[in-house]
Enzyme design. Structure first.
Site, PDB file in Angstrom:
ATOM      1  N   ASN A  71     -11.752  13.905  -6.568  1.00  0.00           N
ATOM      2  CA  ASN A  71     -11.604  13.192  -5.296  1.00  0.00           C
ATOM      3  C   ASN A  71     -10.139  12.990  -4.891  1.00  0.00           C
ATOM      4  O   ASN A  71      -9.291  12.716  -5.743  1.00  0.00           O
ATOM      5  CB  ASN A  71     -12.292  11.826  -5.385  1.00  0.00           C
ATOM      6  CG  ASN A  71     -13.793  11.955  -5.590  1.00  0.00           C
ATOM      7  OD1 ASN A  71     -14.406  12.897  -5.086  1.00  0.00           O
ATOM      8  ND2 ASN A  71     -14.367  11.038  -6.342  1.00  0.00           N
TER       9      ASN A  71
ATOM     10  N   LYS B  70     -17.122  16.096  -9.602  1.00  0.00           N
ATOM     11  CA  LYS B  70     -16.272  15.595  -8.516  1.00  0.00           C
ATOM     12  C   LYS B  70     -14.782  15.561  -8.854  1.00  0.00           C
ATOM     13  O   LYS B  70     -14.389  15.278  -9.973  1.00  0.00           O
ATOM     14  CB  LYS B  70     -16.698  14.166  -8.116  1.00  0.00           C
ATOM     15  CG  LYS B  70     -18.010  14.072  -7.393  1.00  0.00           C
ATOM     16  CD  LYS B  70     -18.055  14.837  -6.072  1.00  0.00           C
ATOM     17  CE  LYS B  70     -17.220  14.184  -4.996  1.00  0.00           C
ATOM     18  NZ  LYS B  70     -17.776  12.885  -4.580  1.00  0.00           N
TER      19      LYS B  70
ATOM     20  N   SER C 181     -15.499  11.137 -10.637  1.00  0.00           N
ATOM     21  CA  SER C 181     -16.575  10.220 -10.305  1.00  0.00           C
ATOM     22  C   SER C 181     -17.209   9.720 -11.599  1.00  0.00           C
ATOM     23  O   SER C 181     -17.309  10.469 -12.575  1.00  0.00           O
ATOM     24  CB  SER C 181     -17.620  10.941  -9.450  1.00  0.00           C
ATOM     25  OG  SER C 181     -18.877  10.319  -9.583  1.00  0.00           O
TER      26      SER C 181
ATOM     27  N   ASN D  28      16.876 -22.983   9.178  1.00  0.00           N
ATOM     28  CA  ASN D  28      16.417 -22.088  10.249  1.00  0.00           C
ATOM     29  C   ASN D  28      17.313 -20.864  10.402  1.00  0.00           C
ATOM     30  O   ASN D  28      16.820 -19.743  10.560  1.00  0.00           O
ATOM     31  CB  ASN D  28      16.330 -22.855  11.566  1.00  0.00           C
ATOM     32  CG  ASN D  28      15.264 -23.941  11.519  1.00  0.00           C
ATOM     33  OD1 ASN D  28      14.510 -24.008  10.543  1.00  0.00           O
ATOM     34  ND2 ASN D  28      15.207 -24.783  12.534  1.00  0.00           N
TER      35      ASN D  28
HETATM   36  N1  ARG Z   1      10.373 -21.766   4.519  1.00  0.00           N
HETATM   37  C1  ARG Z   1      10.743 -21.879   5.893  1.00  0.00           C
HETATM   38  C2  ARG Z   1      10.363 -20.588   6.614  1.00  0.00           C
HETATM   39  O1  ARG Z   1      10.250 -19.625   6.012  1.00  0.00           O
HETATM   40  C3  ARG Z   1      12.221 -22.093   6.024  1.00  0.00           C
HETATM   41  C4  ARG Z   1      12.634 -22.749   7.307  1.00  0.00           C
HETATM   42  C5  ARG Z   1      12.236 -24.148   7.317  1.00  0.00           C
HETATM   43  N2  ARG Z   1      12.725 -24.826   8.470  1.00  0.00           N
HETATM   44  C6  ARG Z   1      12.168 -25.940   8.925  1.00  0.00           C
HETATM   45  N3  ARG Z   1      12.677 -26.452   9.993  1.00  0.00           N
HETATM   46  N4  ARG Z   1      11.124 -26.508   8.359  1.00  0.00           N
HETATM   47  O2  ARG Z   1      10.153 -20.580   7.791  1.00  0.00           O
END
Ligand code: ARG
Length: 453
Positions: free
Chosen positions: A286, A284, A278, A111
């Site tokens: 374009n 033409k 065209s 994340n």
């Molecule tokens: N491929 C995921 C995205 O782009 C990465 C993060 C995944 N995290 C998770 N908790 N599944 O969001």
């Protein structure tokens, strides 16, 4: 299918369709450089804090660099069932260096990792976009400098309004594009903080040196709330919004290129290399580049709306919906990068029909305001002179002539205040040169403006 890294609590393997549906590798693979850069910075910091050994950090670094080199040379391809670029690289690393590879993810979550990668990617791409934008501004500036005294009509309601110069017209777009540049750079600089250390959402108990990671990535700082660090995507929304506004300007200019290169206007003659023919109509030529730019503007707005709608209902923090952010962000970036070379090339190669611009300025009664202003200078109130000028325009239309061609006796029938000096006062040259206040079309003023930017 390879065993998932998170498979510990699962009894069954992922369904094949679900795996494909869930996988982002086909589009997030483009962030491999940023992912590797982030991982090298993270692992070096882990070693400096004694969380992993220096030897492991060195192996991780060597392994990651070899992966990068192999991707670049085409030796390593992305045909894998890995869930995303982060898993792909980590799996590959572990295949190459063994256990040290398994230590890389200490104190990190995908994340915060994906949020970092997207920020780094956006910053890298912003530099290329701004480079293209700079070239466009420079092209328009050169065109403007060689058209300081090219008269043309300025329009309101697409009706001829007042005389301006082509340089003045181009400078209007230069101003818009300069703001676009500032917006893109500001959006990129706001994105330039590292979320690493936010973990999955609640930070981590490892004693990470977040600032050191940020500074080794040349980032301006760190995010200040771990929930925000993983949940925020407004850096992407802001950037795509800056691209959208930029596209609005390109699209307005495109609309004018389409009009001005039509037989009805004939202000522009597009270069053969920047126009198309065209398949049926032999005559033409374009303006496809301009039309595509106008069309692609809608596409980028679509990306922006997709981002806004995607994010608006998401509870904190990470949700898988956010994986979709990447495709909209990438599409907007690809689109603007695709537009710029052709658009700039089209502008720099087209022929400007100065004669057509000037005769359009002469024919449209664009000096009617100046005629009214002339009488004001002779002491009459503007409301009255506006009416006199309007009546004269009407007279000219009836008699198929123009204001500056009327004999003085005729003018005097409309107002005795007219004198010999009226003809100079309403010439295109005087009309334009007289508007020398800041921002006005007078050649000297526009020249000074162009030299100042
Ligand atoms: N491929 C995921 C995205 O782009 C990465 C993060 C995944 N995290 C998770 N908790 N599944 O969001």
């Amino acid at each position: 299918m390879a065993k998932k890294m998170w498979a510990g609590r699962f009894e069954k393997a992922t369904d094949k369709d679900v795996n494909d549906y869930n996988s982002s590798l086909r589009f997030d693979c483009r962030m491999y450089r940023q992912d590797i850069r982030g991982s090298i910075a993270h692992s070096a910091m882990l070693a400096s804090r004694g969380i992993i050994s220096q030897k492991d950090a060195d192996d991780i670094r060597t392994g990651l660099l070899s992966i990068e080199a192999d991707i670049e040379s085409g030796k390593l391809t992305f045909d894998s069932d890995a869930e995303d670029i982060h898993m792909f690289i980590e799996e590959e690393l572990t295949n190459r260096i063994g256990d040290a590879g398994k230590r890389l993810h200490t104190g990190r979550s995908r994340n915060d990792q994906v949020a970092l990668d997207q920020r780094l990617y956006l910053i890298d791409e912003s530099k290329e976009i701004v480079e293209g934008l700079d070239k466009l501004i420079l092209t328009l500036k050169e065109m403007a400098l060689s058209n300081l005294t090219t008269f043309m009509p300025g329009y309101t309601h697409l009706q001829r309004a007042q005389p301006i110069t082509y340089a003045h017209y181009l400078s209007a777009y230069i101003e818009m594009f300069r703001r676009d540049k500032a917006r893109l750079e500001q959006a990129a600089s706001r994105a330039d903080i590292s979320p690493l250390g936010s973990g999955a959402l609640a930070g981590t108990t490892y004693d990470l040196d977040r600032e050191a990671v940020a500074s080794s990535l040349n980032m301006g700082g760190v995010t200040l709330n771990s929930l925000d660090g993983v949940a925020d995507r407004d850096f992407a929304i802001e950037f795509v919004s800056a691209i959208s506004i930029f596209m609005t300007h390109l699209s307005r200019m495109s609309e004018e290129i389409i009009l001005y290169s039509s037989q009805e206007f004939k202000f522009y003659e597009l270069d053969d290399a920047y126009s198309t023919g065209s398949s049926m109509m032999p005559q033409k030529k374009n303006p496809d580049v301009a039309e595509l730019t106008r069309g692609k503007t809608g596409r980028v707005y679509g990306d922006l709306v997709a981002l806004l709608v995607m994010m608006k209902g998401l509870p904190l923090t990470y949700n898988k919906d956010m994986q979709e952010v990447q495709e909209a962000l990438f599409d907007a970036i690809d689109t603007i990068k695709g537009v710029l070379p052709s658009f700039t090339g089209m502008m720099s190669t087209m022929t400007i029909r100065k004669d057509k611009m000037e005769s359009a300025a002469l024919e449209g009664f664009t000096n009617a305001t100046d005629l009214a202003d002339y009488l004001v200078k002779k002491g009459l109130p503007f409301r009255e002179t506006h009416a006199i000028s309007g009546k004269l325009v009407h007279y000219c239309i009836e008699n198929n002539t123009s204001l500056e061609k009327l004999p003085l006796e005729t003018l005097k029938e409309f107002s005795p205040a007219f004198e010999d000096d009226v003809f100079d006062a309403i010439s295109l040259k005087t009309c334009v040169e007289g508007r020398s206040l800041i921002g006005g079309p007078a050649p000297e003023t526009v020249k000074r403006y162009l030299e100042s930017i």
